[in-house]
Design a protein around this motif. Structure first.
Motif, PDB file in Angstrom:
ATOM      1  N   LEU A   1       0.829  -1.201   0.000  1.00  0.00           N
ATOM      2  CA  LEU A   1       0.000   0.000   0.000  1.00  0.00           C
ATOM      3  C   LEU A   1       0.870   1.261   0.000  1.00  0.00           C
ATOM      4  O   LEU A   1       0.600   2.213  -0.739  1.00  0.00           O
ATOM      5  CB  LEU A   1      -0.946  -0.015   1.195  1.00  0.00           C
ATOM      6  N   ALA A   2       1.917   1.263   0.801  1.00  0.00           N
ATOM      7  CA  ALA A   2       2.842   2.404   0.822  1.00  0.00           C
ATOM      8  C   ALA A   2       3.486   2.590  -0.549  1.00  0.00           C
ATOM      9  O   ALA A   2       3.598   3.721  -1.049  1.00  0.00           O
ATOM     10  CB  ALA A   2       3.908   2.213   1.896  1.00  0.00           C
ATOM     11  N   PHE A   3       3.904   1.490  -1.175  1.00  0.00           N
ATOM     12  CA  PHE A   3       4.490   1.564  -2.510  1.00  0.00           C
ATOM     13  C   PHE A   3       3.475   2.106  -3.513  1.00  0.00           C
ATOM     14  O   PHE A   3       3.794   2.977  -4.330  1.00  0.00           O
ATOM     15  CB  PHE A   3       4.992   0.189  -2.966  1.00  0.00           C
ATOM     16  N   ALA A   4       2.242   1.593  -3.466  1.00  0.00           N
ATOM     17  CA  ALA A   4       1.197   2.046  -4.402  1.00  0.00           C
ATOM     18  C   ALA A   4       0.931   3.539  -4.218  1.00  0.00           C
ATOM     19  O   ALA A   4       0.803   4.279  -5.203  1.00  0.00           O
ATOM     20  CB  ALA A   4      -0.082   1.238  -4.197  1.00  0.00           C
ATOM     21  N   ASN A   5       0.852   3.986  -2.973  1.00  0.00           N
ATOM     22  CA  ASN A   5       0.626   5.412  -2.719  1.00  0.00           C
ATOM     23  C   ASN A   5       1.748   6.256  -3.291  1.00  0.00           C
ATOM     24  O   ASN A   5       1.513   7.293  -3.922  1.00  0.00           O
ATOM     25  CB  ASN A   5       0.480   5.674  -1.220  1.00  0.00           C
ATOM     26  N   ASP A   6       2.985   5.803  -3.078  1.00  0.00           N
ATOM     27  CA  ASP A   6       4.140   6.531  -3.599  1.00  0.00           C
ATOM     28  C   ASP A   6       4.136   6.550  -5.128  1.00  0.00           C
ATOM     29  O   ASP A   6       4.362   7.598  -5.747  1.00  0.00           O
ATOM     30  CB  ASP A   6       5.433   5.910  -3.072  1.00  0.00           C
ATOM     31  N   LEU A   7       3.852   5.417  -5.739  1.00  0.00           N
ATOM     32  CA  LEU A   7       3.836   5.335  -7.201  1.00  0.00           C
ATOM     33  C   LEU A   7       2.763   6.248  -7.791  1.00  0.00           C
ATOM     34  O   LEU A   7       3.024   6.995  -8.746  1.00  0.00           O
ATOM     35  CB  LEU A   7       3.616   3.890  -7.652  1.00  0.00           C
ATOM     36  N   LEU A   8       1.563   6.205  -7.217  1.00  0.00           N
ATOM     37  CA  LEU A   8       0.490   7.059  -7.736  1.00  0.00           C
ATOM     38  C   LEU A   8       0.788   8.541  -7.508  1.00  0.00           C
ATOM     39  O   LEU A   8       0.481   9.376  -8.367  1.00  0.00           O
ATOM     40  CB  LEU A   8      -0.850   6.664  -7.120  1.00  0.00           C
ATOM     41  N   ALA A   9       1.386   8.878  -6.377  1.00  0.00           N
ATOM     42  CA  ALA A   9       1.762  10.283  -6.121  1.00  0.00           C
ATOM     43  C   ALA A   9       2.805  10.742  -7.136  1.00  0.00           C
ATOM     44  O   ALA A   9       2.727  11.862  -7.659  1.00  0.00           O
ATOM     45  CB  ALA A   9       2.286  10.447  -4.695  1.00  0.00           C
ATOM     46  N   ARG A  10       3.765   9.870  -7.441  1.00  0.00           N
ATOM     47  CA  ARG A  10       4.775  10.217  -8.446  1.00  0.00           C
ATOM     48  C   ARG A  10       4.140  10.365  -9.827  1.00  0.00           C
ATOM     49  O   ARG A  10       4.496  11.267 -10.590  1.00  0.00           O
ATOM     50  CB  ARG A  10       5.864   9.156  -8.497  1.00  0.00           C
ATOM     51  N   ALA A  11       3.202   9.471 -10.154  1.00  0.00           N
ATOM     52  CA  ALA A  11       2.510   9.559 -11.451  1.00  0.00           C
ATOM     53  C   ALA A  11       1.744  10.878 -11.547  1.00  0.00           C
ATOM     54  O   ALA A  11       1.763  11.542 -12.593  1.00  0.00           O
ATOM     55  CB  ALA A  11       1.572   8.375 -11.639  1.00  0.00           C
ATOM     56  N   ALA A  12       1.083  11.265 -10.473  1.00  0.00           N
ATOM     57  CA  ALA A  12       0.349  12.536 -10.472  1.00  0.00           C
ATOM     58  C   ALA A  12       1.313  13.709 -10.654  1.00  0.00           C
ATOM     59  O   ALA A  12       1.019  14.656 -11.396  1.00  0.00           O
ATOM     60  CB  ALA A  12      -0.452  12.689  -9.176  1.00  0.00           C
ATOM     61  N   ASP A  13       2.472  13.654  -9.998  1.00  0.00           N
ATOM     62  CA  ASP A  13       3.475  14.715 -10.154  1.00  0.00           C
ATOM     63  C   ASP A  13       3.984  14.791 -11.589  1.00  0.00           C
ATOM     64  O   ASP A  13       4.164  15.887 -12.130  1.00  0.00           O
ATOM     65  CB  ASP A  13       4.659  14.503  -9.204  1.00  0.00           C
ATOM     66  N   VAL A  14       4.216  13.635 -12.207  1.00  0.00           N
ATOM     67  CA  VAL A  14       4.655  13.621 -13.610  1.00  0.00           C
ATOM     68  C   VAL A  14       3.577  14.261 -14.480  1.00  0.00           C
ATOM     69  O   VAL A  14       3.880  15.126 -15.320  1.00  0.00           O
ATOM     70  CB  VAL A  14       4.979  12.183 -14.083  1.00  0.00           C
ATOM     71  N   ASN A  15       2.334  13.848 -14.297  1.00  0.00           N
ATOM     72  CA  ASN A  15       1.241  14.420 -15.100  1.00  0.00           C
ATOM     73  C   ASN A  15       1.119  15.922 -14.879  1.00  0.00           C
ATOM     74  O   ASN A  15       0.962  16.684 -15.832  1.00  0.00           O
ATOM     75  CB  ASN A  15      -0.085  13.739 -14.769  1.00  0.00           C
ATOM     76  N   ARG A  16       1.193  16.349 -13.625  1.00  0.00           N
ATOM     77  CA  ARG A  16       1.089  17.777 -13.302  1.00  0.00           C
ATOM     78  C   ARG A  16       2.202  18.558 -13.994  1.00  0.00           C
ATOM     79  O   ARG A  16       1.957  19.601 -14.604  1.00  0.00           O
ATOM     80  CB  ARG A  16       1.157  17.953 -11.783  1.00  0.00           C
ATOM     81  N   GLY A  17       3.412  18.038 -13.925  1.00  0.00           N
ATOM     82  CA  GLY A  17       4.548  18.704 -14.559  1.00  0.00           C
ATOM     83  C   GLY A  17       4.395  18.766 -16.079  1.00  0.00           C
ATOM     84  O   GLY A  17       4.735  19.781 -16.691  1.00  0.00           O
TER      85      GLY A  17
END
Length: 158
Positions: A134-150
């Protein structure tokens, strides 16, 4: 033992396929949710941005959404106000400014039923994960959102 380069390439390629499929279905799901509430996708994303980012002037909201200030954002705010999802009010710190505020209860009443199924099903998926997963999934999705935002910011800057 680290994965072989061909295994890694295959995993990266599979990740691209999975992400593409996820993104397409996320957009289609959001469109279906919007339609269930009598909105279009832009309107639903706008109220979502207001819920997460707080009240905004029309100009600030235009910047958040990427819509042009003036006619386009005014039309969105007008539709959302007519639907009862947002209200306009004077900024208490600067009476010349108008703030657009989301009505979380009205939005939840309108779209909550559409999200109920996915919330239940996704909750079951999350319950099946270990704390580390779950911690890994949260981190991965947060990183994906940051990539999309950027990437959105980069494309808007062009």
């Amino acid at each position: 033992m680290p994965p072989t380069s061909s295994t890694r390439r295959a995993l990266v390629a599979r990740n691209a396929e999975v992400m593409r499929d996820f993104m397409a279905h996320a957009v289609l799901f959001q469109d279906a949710v919007a339609r269930s509430a009598g909105l279009n996708s832009t309107d639903l994303q706008t109220v979502g941005l207001l819920l997460s980012g707080g009240p905004a002037t029309p100009g600030e909201l235009a910047a958040r959404t990427g819509l042009t200030a003036g006619g386009a954002i005014t039309a969105v705010v007008d539709r959302l106000e007519r639907a009862g999802f947002v209200s306009r009010s004077r900024d208490p710190d600067d009476r010349r400014r108008v703030l657009v505020t989301a009505d979380a209860d009205a939005i939840a009443a309108a779209v909550g039923p559409a999200y109920a199924g996915v919330t239940e099903r996704w909750g079951a998926v999350l319950e099946s994960l270990s704390n580390d997963e779950l911690a890994f999934a949260n981190d991965l999705l947060a990183r994906a959102a940051d990539v999309n935002r950027g990437e959105v910011e980069r494309m808007r800057a062009r």
